[in-house]
Motif scaffolding. Structure first.
Motif, mmCIF file in Angstrom:
data_model
loop_
_atom_site.group_PDB
_atom_site.id
_atom_site.type_symbol
_atom_site.label_atom_id
_atom_site.label_comp_id
_atom_site.label_asym_id
_atom_site.label_seq_id
_atom_site.Cartn_x
_atom_site.Cartn_y
_atom_site.Cartn_z
ATOM 1 N N MET A 259 26.589 19.769 53.768
ATOM 2 C CA MET A 259 27.810 20.497 53.787
ATOM 3 C C MET A 259 28.011 21.114 52.360
ATOM 4 N N PRO A 260 28.229 22.623 52.359
ATOM 5 C CA PRO A 260 28.435 23.558 51.117
ATOM 6 C C PRO A 260 29.611 22.836 50.406
ATOM 7 N N HIS A 261 29.209 23.020 49.296
ATOM 8 C CA HIS A 261 30.264 22.817 48.111
ATOM 9 C C HIS A 261 31.424 23.901 48.053
ATOM 10 N N PRO A 262 32.754 23.456 48.139
ATOM 11 C CA PRO A 262 33.737 24.476 48.167
ATOM 12 C C PRO A 262 33.648 25.572 47.069
ATOM 13 N N VAL A 263 33.221 25.251 46.000
ATOM 14 C CA VAL A 263 33.165 26.414 45.334
ATOM 15 C C VAL A 263 31.876 27.294 45.565
ATOM 16 N N ASP A 264 30.791 27.063 46.176
ATOM 17 C CA ASP A 264 29.853 27.734 46.717
ATOM 18 C C ASP A 264 30.566 28.650 47.872
ATOM 19 N N VAL A 265 31.181 28.081 48.519
ATOM 20 C CA VAL A 265 31.920 28.699 49.661
ATOM 21 C C VAL A 265 32.887 29.733 49.101
ATOM 22 N N HIS A 266 33.682 29.406 48.146
ATOM 23 C CA HIS A 266 34.508 30.502 47.589
ATOM 24 C C HIS A 266 33.915 31.556 47.110
ATOM 25 N N VAL A 267 32.750 31.297 46.170
ATOM 26 C CA VAL A 267 32.112 32.477 45.757
ATOM 27 C C VAL A 267 31.383 33.145 46.647
ATOM 28 N N GLY A 268 30.825 32.753 47.705
ATOM 29 C CA GLY A 268 30.438 33.550 48.748
ATOM 30 C C GLY A 268 31.301 34.333 49.526
ATOM 31 N N LYS A 269 32.478 34.027 49.698
ATOM 32 C CA LYS A 269 33.510 34.714 50.291
ATOM 33 C C LYS A 269 34.085 35.832 49.378
ATOM 34 N N ARG A 270 34.044 35.567 48.058
ATOM 35 C CA ARG A 270 34.363 36.471 47.081
ATOM 36 C C ARG A 270 33.203 37.859 47.079
ATOM 37 N N ILE A 271 32.033 37.239 47.046
ATOM 38 C CA ILE A 271 30.971 38.178 47.442
ATOM 39 C C ILE A 271 31.167 39.374 48.437
ATOM 40 N N ARG A 272 31.250 38.412 49.637
ATOM 41 C CA ARG A 272 31.582 39.352 50.945
ATOM 42 C C ARG A 272 32.800 40.283 50.974
ATOM 43 N N HIS A 273 33.596 39.839 50.304
ATOM 44 C CA HIS A 273 34.967 40.447 50.192
ATOM 45 C C HIS A 273 34.743 41.739 49.304
ATOM 46 N N ARG A 274 34.130 41.433 48.287
ATOM 47 C CA ARG A 274 33.849 42.579 47.233
ATOM 48 C C ARG A 274 32.845 43.666 47.729
ATOM 49 N N ARG A 275 31.894 43.376 48.508
ATOM 50 C CA ARG A 275 30.866 43.986 49.199
ATOM 51 C C ARG A 275 31.591 44.851 50.355
ATOM 52 N N TRP A 276 32.656 44.450 51.020
ATOM 53 C CA TRP A 276 33.330 45.040 52.123
ATOM 54 C C TRP A 276 34.079 46.160 51.481
ATOM 55 N N LEU A 277 34.779 45.821 50.241
ATOM 56 C CA LEU A 277 35.723 46.536 49.513
ATOM 57 C C LEU A 277 34.817 47.900 49.071
ATOM 58 N N VAL A 278 33.760 47.733 48.471
ATOM 59 C CA VAL A 278 32.854 48.704 47.969
ATOM 60 C C VAL A 278 32.170 49.404 49.186
ATOM 61 N N GLY A 279 32.317 48.937 50.054
ATOM 62 C CA GLY A 279 31.579 49.679 51.584
ATOM 63 C C GLY A 279 30.083 49.412 51.293
ATOM 64 N N MET A 280 29.543 48.329 50.878
ATOM 65 C CA MET A 280 28.152 48.276 50.952
ATOM 66 C C MET A 280 27.875 46.950 51.951
ATOM 67 N N THR A 281 26.697 47.360 52.491
ATOM 68 C CA THR A 281 25.992 46.457 53.636
ATOM 69 C C THR A 281 25.277 45.413 52.853
ATOM 70 N N GLN A 282 24.900 44.309 53.693
ATOM 71 C CA GLN A 282 24.243 43.251 53.074
ATOM 72 C C GLN A 282 22.783 43.897 52.386
ATOM 73 N N GLN A 283 22.327 44.541 53.450
ATOM 74 C CA GLN A 283 20.941 45.094 53.256
ATOM 75 C C GLN A 283 21.054 45.718 51.827
ATOM 76 N N GLN A 284 21.955 46.822 51.666
ATOM 77 C CA GLN A 284 22.033 47.579 50.331
ATOM 78 C C GLN A 284 22.356 46.744 49.113
ATOM 79 N N LEU A 285 23.159 45.647 49.189
ATOM 80 C CA LEU A 285 23.289 44.812 48.055
ATOM 81 C C LEU A 285 21.850 44.005 47.796
#
Length: 123
Positions: free
Chosen positions: A1-27
């Protein structure tokens, strides 16, 4: 089971990536890894090392602290309840709207903001 901090950091990575219009591949390319690793970071399945988080932050033009914002409220249970700001960050349409809003020139953006305030006061 993932640690809550790892989940939070992952969500923040995804949100920032979406905000800047970057794909997972580009990142992934910008930090020298495979896009599947970005997927694992974003779900919290894999922990992000300090050096990798540093590279991700630089790639998306934010401070490393960005990825930990809001973690205190989440850990103490004082986070925003359903329907609040944290739900908006999880809504791709809302993130697309924010990205589009910031793409508008500042003087026009201010006028749009004023119009939105007037319309929301009327409703």
């Amino acid at each position: 089971m993932p640690h809550p901090v790892d989940v939070h950091v992952g969500k923040r990575i995804r949100h920032r990536r979406w905000l800047v219009g970057m794909t997972q591949q580009q990142l992934a390319e910008s930090v020298g890894i495979k896009f599947q690793q970005i997927q694992k970071y974003e779900t919290g399945a894999n922990r992000v090392s300090a050096s990798r988080l540093w590279d991700i932050a630089a790639s998306m033009d934010v401070d490393v602290s960005f990825f930990f914002e809001g973690i205190e409220a989440q850990q103490t249970g004082a986070g925003v309840v359903s329907g609040g700001a944290s739900d908006l960050l999880g809504d791709k349409e809302a993130l697309d709207l924010v990205r589009s809003y910031y793409a508008i020139p500042e003087n026009q953006r201010r006028r749009l903001f004023d119009l939105a305030r007037v319309l929301s006061d009327v409703a």
